[in-house]
Design a protein around this motif. Structure first.
Motif, short mmCIF file in Angstrom:
data_model
loop_
_atom_site.label_atom_id
_atom_site.label_comp_id
_atom_site.label_asym_id
_atom_site.label_seq_id
_atom_site.Cartn_x
_atom_site.Cartn_y
_atom_site.Cartn_z
N GLY A 1 0.81 -1.21 0.00
CA GLY A 1 0.00 0.00 0.00
C GLY A 1 0.85 1.27 0.00
N ARG A 2 2.14 1.10 0.17
CA ARG A 2 3.03 2.27 0.18
C ARG A 2 4.08 2.07 -0.92
NH1 ARG A 2 1.81 1.04 5.70
NH2 ARG A 2 0.75 2.83 6.60
N PRO A 3 3.70 2.31 -2.14
CA PRO A 3 4.55 1.96 -3.28
C PRO A 3 5.95 2.57 -3.19
CG PRO A 3 2.45 2.90 -4.00
CD PRO A 3 2.47 2.99 -2.53
N SER A 4 6.03 3.78 -2.69
CA SER A 4 7.36 4.40 -2.68
C SER A 4 8.27 3.69 -1.69
CB SER A 4 7.25 5.88 -2.32
OG SER A 4 6.72 5.99 -1.03
N LEU A 5 7.68 3.08 -0.69
CA LEU A 5 8.50 2.37 0.29
C LEU A 5 8.92 1.01 -0.27
CD1 LEU A 5 9.72 2.24 3.08
CD2 LEU A 5 7.53 1.56 4.01
N ILE A 6 7.95 0.25 -0.74
CA ILE A 6 8.29 -1.12 -1.19
C ILE A 6 9.21 -1.09 -2.41
CG2 ILE A 6 6.27 -1.50 -2.68
CD1 ILE A 6 6.42 -4.39 -1.16
N ALA A 7 9.13 -0.04 -3.18
CA ALA A 7 9.97 0.04 -4.38
C ALA A 7 11.46 0.03 -4.02
CB ALA A 7 9.63 1.30 -5.16
N GLN A 8 11.77 0.46 -2.81
CA GLN A 8 13.18 0.50 -2.40
C GLN A 8 13.69 -0.88 -1.99
OE1 GLN A 8 14.98 3.15 -2.72
NE2 GLN A 8 13.29 4.51 -3.24
N PHE A 9 12.77 -1.78 -1.67
CA PHE A 9 13.17 -3.10 -1.19
C PHE A 9 13.28 -4.05 -2.37
CE2 PHE A 9 11.97 -0.88 2.50
CZ PHE A 9 12.67 -1.46 3.55
N THR A 10 14.33 -3.87 -3.15
CA THR A 10 14.43 -4.65 -4.38
C THR A 10 14.95 -6.06 -4.14
OG1 THR A 10 16.46 -3.43 -4.69
CG2 THR A 10 14.62 -2.80 -6.07
N LEU A 11 15.61 -6.28 -3.02
CA LEU A 11 16.04 -7.65 -2.72
C LEU A 11 14.92 -8.35 -1.97
CD1 LEU A 11 18.14 -9.89 -2.62
CD2 LEU A 11 19.10 -8.87 -0.59
N ARG A 12 14.37 -9.38 -2.58
CA ARG A 12 13.27 -10.12 -1.95
C ARG A 12 13.74 -11.54 -1.67
NH1 ARG A 12 8.77 -7.24 -4.22
NH2 ARG A 12 9.50 -5.09 -4.09
N ILE A 13 13.50 -11.99 -0.46
CA ILE A 13 13.88 -13.36 -0.12
C ILE A 13 12.61 -14.07 0.35
CG2 ILE A 13 15.43 -14.81 1.22
CD1 ILE A 13 17.16 -12.32 1.64
N ALA A 14 12.17 -15.01 -0.47
CA ALA A 14 10.90 -15.68 -0.16
C ALA A 14 11.19 -17.09 0.33
CB ALA A 14 10.03 -15.72 -1.40
N LEU A 15 10.73 -17.40 1.53
CA LEU A 15 10.87 -18.77 2.04
C LEU A 15 9.68 -19.58 1.54
CD1 LEU A 15 12.37 -17.21 5.00
CD2 LEU A 15 13.35 -19.33 4.15
N PRO A 16 9.75 -20.92 1.71
CA PRO A 16 8.66 -21.73 1.16
C PRO A 16 7.29 -21.24 1.61
CG PRO A 16 10.43 -23.13 1.95
CD PRO A 16 10.80 -21.74 2.33
N LYS A 17 6.41 -21.10 0.64
CA LYS A 17 5.01 -20.68 0.85
C LYS A 17 4.86 -19.20 1.21
CE LYS A 17 3.42 -25.03 0.50
NZ LYS A 17 4.55 -25.49 -0.27
N ALA A 18 5.90 -18.43 1.00
CA ALA A 18 5.77 -16.98 1.25
C ALA A 18 4.79 -16.41 0.22
CB ALA A 18 7.11 -16.30 1.09
N ARG A 19 3.93 -15.53 0.67
CA ARG A 19 2.95 -14.98 -0.26
C ARG A 19 3.14 -13.48 -0.43
NH1 ARG A 19 -2.12 -16.85 2.51
NH2 ARG A 19 -3.09 -15.36 1.11
N ARG A 20 2.87 -13.01 -1.63
CA ARG A 20 2.85 -11.59 -1.94
C ARG A 20 4.22 -10.93 -1.85
NH1 ARG A 20 -0.04 -8.73 -4.15
NH2 ARG A 20 -0.93 -7.17 -2.76
N LEU A 21 5.26 -11.73 -1.81
CA LEU A 21 6.58 -11.13 -1.64
C LEU A 21 7.25 -10.90 -2.99
CD1 LEU A 21 8.36 -10.64 1.01
CD2 LEU A 21 9.78 -12.38 0.01
N LEU A 22 7.01 -11.86 -3.89
CA LEU A 22 7.60 -11.75 -5.22
C LEU A 22 6.59 -11.06 -6.14
CD1 LEU A 22 9.09 -15.36 -5.28
CD2 LEU A 22 10.27 -13.24 -4.72
N ALA A 23 6.97 -10.92 -7.40
CA ALA A 23 6.04 -10.24 -8.32
C ALA A 23 4.78 -11.08 -8.51
CB ALA A 23 6.75 -10.02 -9.66
N GLU A 24 3.77 -10.43 -9.02
CA GLU A 24 2.42 -11.02 -9.11
C GLU A 24 2.40 -12.46 -9.64
OE1 GLU A 24 -1.65 -9.93 -8.48
OE2 GLU A 24 0.09 -8.63 -8.31
N ALA A 25 3.02 -12.68 -10.81
CA ALA A 25 2.91 -14.00 -11.44
C ALA A 25 4.04 -14.94 -11.04
CB ALA A 25 2.90 -13.83 -12.95
N ASN A 26 4.82 -14.54 -10.09
CA ASN A 26 5.97 -15.36 -9.71
C ASN A 26 5.60 -16.27 -8.54
OD1 ASN A 26 8.42 -16.40 -9.04
ND2 ASN A 26 9.51 -14.44 -8.99
N ASN A 27 5.37 -17.56 -8.84
CA ASN A 27 4.87 -18.48 -7.80
C ASN A 27 5.93 -19.44 -7.29
OD1 ASN A 27 2.30 -17.42 -8.06
ND2 ASN A 27 1.91 -18.71 -9.86
#
Ligand SMILES: Nc1ncnc2c1ncn2[C@@H]1O[C@H](COP(=O)(O)OP(=O)(O)OP(=O)(O)O)[C@@H](O)[C@H]1O
Length: 886
Positions: free
Chosen positions: A547-573
């Protein structure tokens, strides 16, 4: 005539007689000689016989000796051979199937040779004392088993899977005739994907698949750096790929197509280095150096020595072993080891440009790096509870702190969860070591969001300091600043906030300020070497960031553990698919193309973590202090002495511990200006008594004061008495009054040579018993007292009652400069607060909201000090005098 004749006759007779006599003598002599000769001959014979007998026994003894030596030499050699071969085939080479168990070899070692029977040499009867007959397979060669020796196949396969970690040895069986009949016991491996049977129609695909596998390993795993997987394992201790055993049962290779034969030849030639091994049972086409043979009475390795094959393993043993292996494998792969991430030499890297360390094992079997720097600058970690976020943070920190000196990296660790996962970094009673890079650890702070805020404020201050230094040196980023100011201490800062969403919860001022600070830090921290790592198990938490696009845009390194949701891009499962102990590391805001799957080591286990921390701690620089620990569950005890920022002689009352990064005390300066009184508001007796005692005692310990105490709540009386005693012990003059009327009228009579503290417990209890004159006197004391050095610390149990005492609806609160609210709701504090509608305050145990009009724009949260242990006990008071204490 007669005469001569007779004389002749007698002469002849005489002659004859003489001759006879001579002959007789001769005959007797000859007889004697013959007898002597016979005797001599007999003696000689006897001697010869004796000599022969002696010779024969010497010879026999010598022959016996030589035979015994030869036999013992043979036995020694056999024993030696037995030992050596047993070592080569250890650890799961027991001849007795009843004793045999799987025993995976260490990943850094080559696979052992496999026992198939014993060598029929030496004198030992027992099977176990005979040298084992061995064949090479994994890491060694291909294997050919003669048709007549096919019964040895289950034994070879069982020993092969037994010496590999579950899943590290996979079987493919090409069995055109019987479809697995002889290997039925291995079937439990099939559902786990560790065994597959292939019929004639699948031959080409099977061969192609193995050739492709070899190609991939050569290209991406060995990649020219290692000659074989065995060498990779021996040099790095890692074994990224399983062995694949391709069993060809009764294959009529002559009937294969040209392509199929060519693929088989490729596998023969290049498979061993890539862990792909053929086991050809029956007729084999080629004879090559990469293949060892096994027959019913011989193996290539045994040479001329006759081989006796072991009996086949019981089928229950095969099935049970395979079932267990399949279960362990299905439960998930074993993690890599933290030690894989730790370099041999500590602290060799510079953080000027970035923080780059391995995080785990990538899908190519190599260590996969994770980087924080100008890009990506900040990280977001997500995964449901138990998915391994904390463990991932440990792994990351382990790799970082082993590579970067504490002057290169400073860590601030905050955990909003109920738990103490970061407490180990701070050292404690059980383990005094701390992680030298960590400057601050906050644990159990889920109710103290203010602490998170305090950290963010502190980081913003640091950001400003860095920005100013950069400006002075005309540098635009940390790398340049460090280049032009090599003497300066500019470590990269990593602030890790676990369950950060707690900080953003609600719509109050804390959340609003936290978001503003996070945005600022995320945007400007990038170039100043301040990196934020936020972790959350909560989808809502992550969503709060979306909900805060300017904030999340800065967090370009994403580390998703098994079953993490909404952390990666929309179609990235991908996070849905990875097994446990893995993570998707994506340094491009979660877009699919940037996915990397990393297998993580177990770093949370104390047995693994503690030795590393201990090692780092022993090497810490001389000026390295233990991290500041903020534990939300801990109630601090009123300290003996408190360092104050100012040295001016104005008395200072200590009200509690502030919730902030420097762990300072919340204080009230008792200047001679109107309003310098304190109101404690709420019904919690213990905490109100603690605030009063802390305030009074801290002044009494540093200033010569007069103290008047009036306690109108019987429940607080014992505490008040003990405080009176402690103040007297500290050198104060203490006056105890039972009636509020007397206190409020007598104060003016006291000399003003020294400060005078008036401590009123449960002021409002006086209620209607306080005369109008008394009430006016109280107001007057509050209003004008401070100018005459009389400061009232009063405890009112509600705001309306305070208001009542100050004059009802028309009351003016300017007589109360400072207040500490306990269990009072925010809106009730509106008349005392500069914020319209009152501060956002939700009362909670052992926390107070402190406001001092003279210094605060907004109220701050404090933790009332525990004074129980610093006040004398009633027993002390009965047996001693205050002077003793003094
Ligand atoms: N790579 C790993 N290897 C072995 N064990 C692991 C690994 N990752 C996590 N674990 C184990 O799994 C359990 C949960 O891990 P961890 O506490 O890190 O999860 P979490 O996501 O932080 O959970 P929570 O949010 O509930 O605290 C722990 O017992 C941990 O030891």
């Amino acid at each position: 005539m007669a005469g001569w004749r007779s004389r002749l006759a007698s002469h002849v007779a005489a002659e004859l007689s003489t001759a006879r006599g001579a002959v007789r003598q001769l005959a007797q002599r000859a007889d004697r000689r013959a007898t002597e000769a016979k005797r001599a001959a007999s003696r000689a014979m006897d001697t010869a016989r004796e000599k022969q007998a002696a010779l024969t026994s010497t010879h026999r003894a010598e022959v016996d000796r030589i035979t015994a030596k030869a036999e013992s030499d043979i036995d020694n050699a056999v024993a030696e051979l037995t030992e050596v071969t047993a070592r080569l085939s250890a650890p799961c080479a027991d001849a007795e199937w009843s004793r045999w168990t799987p025993a995976p070899v260490d990943r850094s070692l080559a696979a052992p040779l496999l026992r198939v029977g014993s060598l029929a040499i030496g004198s030992a009867d027992a099977e176990t004392q005979r040298p084992p007959a061995l064949v090479g397979l994994m890491d060694h060669s291909h294997l050919r088993i003669a048709g007549a020796a096919e019964a040895a196949l289950p034994s070879v396969l069982l020993r092969a899977i037994g010496c590999a970690e579950p899943g590290a040895c996979r079987l493919t069986v090409y069995d055109p005739e019987r479809l697995g009949g002889s290997l039925a016991g291995f079937a439990p491996l099939a559902p786990a994907g560790l065994l597959s049977f292939v019929g004639p129609h699948g031959l080409s695909d099977m061969l192609d698949e193995h050739v492709e596998h070899i190609r991939r390993i050569n290209a991406t795993v060995l990649a020219g750096d290692h000659a074989s997987l065995r060498e990779l394992a021996e040099t790095t201790g890692r074994r990224p790929e399983p062995w694949r055993l391709l069993v060809l049962l009764g294959a009529e290779m002559d009937d294969w197509t040209k392509d199929q034969r060519a693929q088989l030849t490729r596998i023969r030639r290049t498979g061993v280095a890539c862990g792909v091994h053929l086991i050809v049972v029956g007729t084999d086409a080629a004879d090559d150096a990469n293949t060892l043979s096994l027959d019913t009475t011989s193996t290539t390795l045994a040479g001329q020595a006759p081989v006796r094959l072991d009996p086949a393993p019981p089928s229950a043993l095969i099935t049970g072993t395979c079932r267990r292996i399949a279960e362990v494998y299905a439960a998930g792969p074993q993690p890599t080891r933290l030690s894989d991430l730790i370099p041999e030499t500590l602290w060799t890297k510079s953080s000027a440009c970035e923080l780059s360390v391995p995080l785990g094992e990538g899908s190519d079997g190599r260590l996969a790096d994770i980087v924080l720097g100008d890009n990506p600058p900040h990280a977001l970690i997500g995964g449901p509870s138990g998915s391994g976020k904390t463990n991932l943070i440990y792994s990351w920190l382990g790799a970082l702190t082993a590579r970067y000196h504490p002057d290169e990296l400073a860590l601030y660790m905050l955990d909003f969860k109920e738990g103490v996962s970061f407490a180990r970094f701070a050292g404690g009673r059980r383990d005094p070591s701390w992680l030298p890079h960590v400057r601050l650890v906050g644990v159990n702070i889920n109710d103290d969001r203010e602490f998170g805020l305090a950290l963010l404020r502190y980081l913003r201050q640091e950001l400003r300091r860095r920005a100013e230094a950069a400006k002075r040196h005309e540098a635009t980023k940390l790398e340049e600043l460090r280049a032009v100011d090599p003497q300066g201490r500019w470590p990269r800062i990593m602030a890790v906030i676990d369950e950060f969403q707690v900080l953003l919860d609600g719509r109050d001022s804390v959340a609003a300020e936290a978001v503003a600070l996070l945005e600022d830090l995320a945007r400007r921290g990038r170039s100043q070497g301040i990196h934020l790592v936020l972790a959350s198990q909560d989808v809502a938490g992550i969503e709060a960031l979306w909900g805060r696009p300017s904030l999340i845009a800065q967090f370009t390194l994403r580390i998703a553990l098994p079953k993490a949701r909404r952390l990666l891009a929309e179609a990235n499962n991908l996070a849905e698919e990875i097994p446990r102990y893995h993570a998707v590391v994506n340094s491009d805001s979660g877009v699919t193309q940037a996915n990397r799957v990393v297998r993580l080591p177990n770093a949370s286990d104390r047995a693994v973590w503690d030795p590393l921390q201990e090692k780092l701690w022993r090497q810490r620089p001389a000026d390295n202090d233990s991290p500041l620990l903020f534990d939300g569950d801990h109630v601090p005890v009123l300290p003996e002495r408190i360092e104050l920022p100012t040295t001016d002689p104005t008395p200072v009352a200590v009200l509690g511990k502030a919730i902030d990064v420097s762990s300072r005390a919340a204080t009230l300066r008792l200047t001679r200006t109107p309003g310098r009184n304190l109101a404690i508001l709420g019904t919690r007796t213990t905490e109100a008594c603690d605030v009063l005692a802390g305030a009074a005692l801290s002044v009494a310990r540093t200033t010569d004061v007069r103290v008047t105490i009036c306690c109108l709540d019987p429940d607080a009386a014992a505490h008040a008495y003990r405080l009176a005693w402690a103040c007297e012990a500290a050198g104060s003059t203490v006056d105890w009054q039972d009636k509020l009327d007397e206190v409020v009228t007598a104060w003016e009579e006291q000399p003003t040579d020294r400060p005078h503290l008036v401590l009123l417990y449960a002021v409002d209890a006086a209620g209607s018993s306080l005369t109008t004159a008394g009430r006016n006197a109280l107001r007057s004391m509050l209003l004008t007292g401070p100018e005459r050095r009389v400061h009232t610390f009063g405890w009112w149990r509600s705001v309306p009652r305070l208001r009542e005492d100050l004059g009802g609806y028309a009351a003016r609160f300017d007589a109360i400069d400072a207040w500490v609210a306990l269990d009072v709701q925010g809106p009730e504090l509106a008349p005392l607060s500069p914020q319209p509608g009152g501060p956002a305050w939700y009362p909670r145990t052992r926390r107070g909201l402190f406001f001092d009009r003279a210094v605060h724009r907004q109220a701050e949260v404090l933790i009332p000090y525990d004074t129980e242990s610093v006040l004398p006990t009633v027993d002390n008071m009965l047996t001693g005098s205050p002077a003793d204490e003094h």
